[in-house]
Design a protein around this motif. Sequence first.
Motif, PDB file in Angstrom:
ATOM      1  N   UNK A 228      -1.643  64.834 -38.701  1.00  0.00           N
ATOM      2  CA  UNK A 228      -1.024  64.691 -40.016  1.00  0.00           C
ATOM      3  C   UNK A 228      -1.413  63.376 -40.671  1.00  0.00           C
ATOM      4  N   UNK A 229      -1.535  63.388 -41.999  1.00  0.00           N
ATOM      5  CA  UNK A 229      -1.803  62.171 -42.761  1.00  0.00           C
ATOM      6  C   UNK A 229      -0.533  61.435 -43.156  1.00  0.00           C
ATOM      7  N   UNK A 230       0.451  62.181 -43.665  1.00  0.00           N
ATOM      8  CA  UNK A 230       1.682  61.562 -44.159  1.00  0.00           C
ATOM      9  C   UNK A 230       2.876  62.140 -43.416  1.00  0.00           C
ATOM     10  N   UNK A 231       3.743  61.259 -42.939  1.00  0.00           N
ATOM     11  CA  UNK A 231       5.008  61.668 -42.319  1.00  0.00           C
ATOM     12  C   UNK A 231       6.112  61.346 -43.321  1.00  0.00           C
TER      13      UNK A 231
ATOM     14  N   UNK B   2       0.640  66.901 -44.486  1.00  0.00           N
ATOM     15  CA  UNK B   2       1.952  66.267 -44.429  1.00  0.00           C
ATOM     16  C   UNK B   2       2.819  66.953 -43.388  1.00  0.00           C
ATOM     17  N   UNK B   3       3.666  66.175 -42.744  1.00  0.00           N
ATOM     18  CA  UNK B   3       4.577  66.686 -41.723  1.00  0.00           C
ATOM     19  C   UNK B   3       5.912  65.965 -41.853  1.00  0.00           C
ATOM     20  N   UNK B   4       6.996  66.675 -41.640  1.00  0.00           N
ATOM     21  CA  UNK B   4       8.329  66.092 -41.770  1.00  0.00           C
ATOM     22  C   UNK B   4       8.679  65.268 -40.535  1.00  0.00           C
ATOM     23  N   UNK B   5       9.241  64.077 -40.752  1.00  0.00           N
ATOM     24  CA  UNK B   5       9.673  63.231 -39.641  1.00  0.00           C
ATOM     25  C   UNK B   5      10.678  63.968 -38.768  1.00  0.00           C
ATOM     26  N   UNK B   6      11.562  64.707 -39.392  1.00  0.00           N
ATOM     27  CA  UNK B   6      12.606  65.418 -38.645  1.00  0.00           C
ATOM     28  C   UNK B   6      12.005  66.404 -37.638  1.00  0.00           C
TER      29      UNK B   6
ATOM     30  N   UNK C 174      12.477  61.942 -50.871  1.00  0.00           N
ATOM     31  CA  UNK C 174      12.353  61.487 -49.503  1.00  0.00           C
ATOM     32  C   UNK C 174      11.624  60.158 -49.451  1.00  0.00           C
ATOM     33  N   UNK C 175      11.178  59.776 -48.243  1.00  0.00           N
ATOM     34  CA  UNK C 175      10.513  58.489 -48.017  1.00  0.00           C
ATOM     35  C   UNK C 175       9.342  58.697 -47.068  1.00  0.00           C
ATOM     36  N   UNK C 176       8.241  57.980 -47.329  1.00  0.00           N
ATOM     37  CA  UNK C 176       7.108  57.997 -46.403  1.00  0.00           C
ATOM     38  C   UNK C 176       7.435  57.103 -45.208  1.00  0.00           C
ATOM     39  N   UNK C 177       7.400  57.684 -44.018  1.00  0.00           N
ATOM     40  CA  UNK C 177       7.685  56.925 -42.797  1.00  0.00           C
ATOM     41  C   UNK C 177       6.422  56.635 -41.988  1.00  0.00           C
TER      42      UNK C 177
ATOM     43  N   UNK D 241       2.067  53.047 -49.555  1.00  0.00           N
ATOM     44  CA  UNK D 241       2.412  52.289 -48.362  1.00  0.00           C
ATOM     45  C   UNK D 241       3.627  52.918 -47.697  1.00  0.00           C
ATOM     46  N   UNK D 242       3.795  52.622 -46.422  1.00  0.00           N
ATOM     47  CA  UNK D 242       4.972  53.092 -45.686  1.00  0.00           C
ATOM     48  C   UNK D 242       6.221  52.558 -46.378  1.00  0.00           C
ATOM     49  N   UNK D 243       7.209  53.425 -46.575  1.00  0.00           N
ATOM     50  CA  UNK D 243       8.447  53.061 -47.261  1.00  0.00           C
ATOM     51  C   UNK D 243       8.488  53.511 -48.703  1.00  0.00           C
ATOM     52  N   UNK D 244       7.356  53.990 -49.240  1.00  0.00           N
ATOM     53  CA  UNK D 244       7.352  54.479 -50.625  1.00  0.00           C
ATOM     54  C   UNK D 244       8.230  55.708 -50.778  1.00  0.00           C
TER      55      UNK D 244
END
Length: 322
Positions: A73-76, A50-54, A6-9, A139-142
């Motif tokens: 959440x810390x990471x989406x 962490x939480x899913x963007x969806x 997946x990707x960090x958003x 970073x965002x996009x990783x």
Amino acid sequence: MNQKKGVIRGICISPRRGTAKYPVETAKIVPDWGIEEDAHGGKWHRQISLLALEKIEAFREKGADVDFGAFGENLIVEGFDLRNVPVDSEIRIRDAVRLKVTQIGKECHSHCAIYQRMGDCIMPREGIFAEVLTGGMIRVGDCVEVVMPQEDRPYSVAVITLSDKAFAGERDDLSGPAIEKILKDSEEKDHIRFNIKETILLPDGEEGLKKQLIRLADQRQVDLILTTGGTGFAPRDMTPEATIAVCDRMANGIADAIRNYSMTITDRAMFSRAVSGMRKKTLIINLPGSPKAVTEALEYILPKLPHGLDVLRGNVQECGRK
């Protein structure tokens, strides 16, 4: 090795607990701590959330105007359903940062502002938590990769002592530490590896134990829960009732085997009401309350447990480890 990508958003932090998290473009992940400058970092098992963007987007479709970080959440992450990532999986970011999943969902102690406004909050059921194995900058996009748990990892265990007097500080808990010692010695003695995730001391009774058994099985997803105490005839000895209430299926062959073995040592074993059973993929076993009896019972059953634990894990081979 089963992998998902997946990707960090989004990356979110907050300097103080109880305040809303806000988005940042980059963050430093600190080993065995969490995100630098985030208040939820620390020496515990929920260092990063962490939480899913969806899931956030689906919640927005219900009419909720929520920004990244609103759920704490810390990471989406976009690309897979985090809720179905099991405990002990690794989350790898850019092949450098490594997180280990420690908990699925959480208990909501007090309803947040989102719940007050919408009548619902997704974090308690959809969020997951992790501890940091290897740190670094993100970073965002990783890119994010999830690596499923290894079949031969140590068995995760929680130990719960039930005792009114020990909980009140009127006497020391000796049975819980006795269990811990046997588990820690098992690798050298029986070549079985256990990872003790939590040790808990509770007063006797049913409700508190039920709550912990559900949390440990559903959120921490431990392989094995061992209880000690509360299996006799006293009015507050309710450990079997709590265990039966939370189990999906019973496995009382284990409890019967302990009783039969204990009867060869003392005929008072006939007064044990201990049970054993399963909740999802967690095996729950009631052990006696005294340090001597708990040691005798656990040393008897321990070499035989890997077979059942492996089957519960869903390993292809239904046999104990050599």
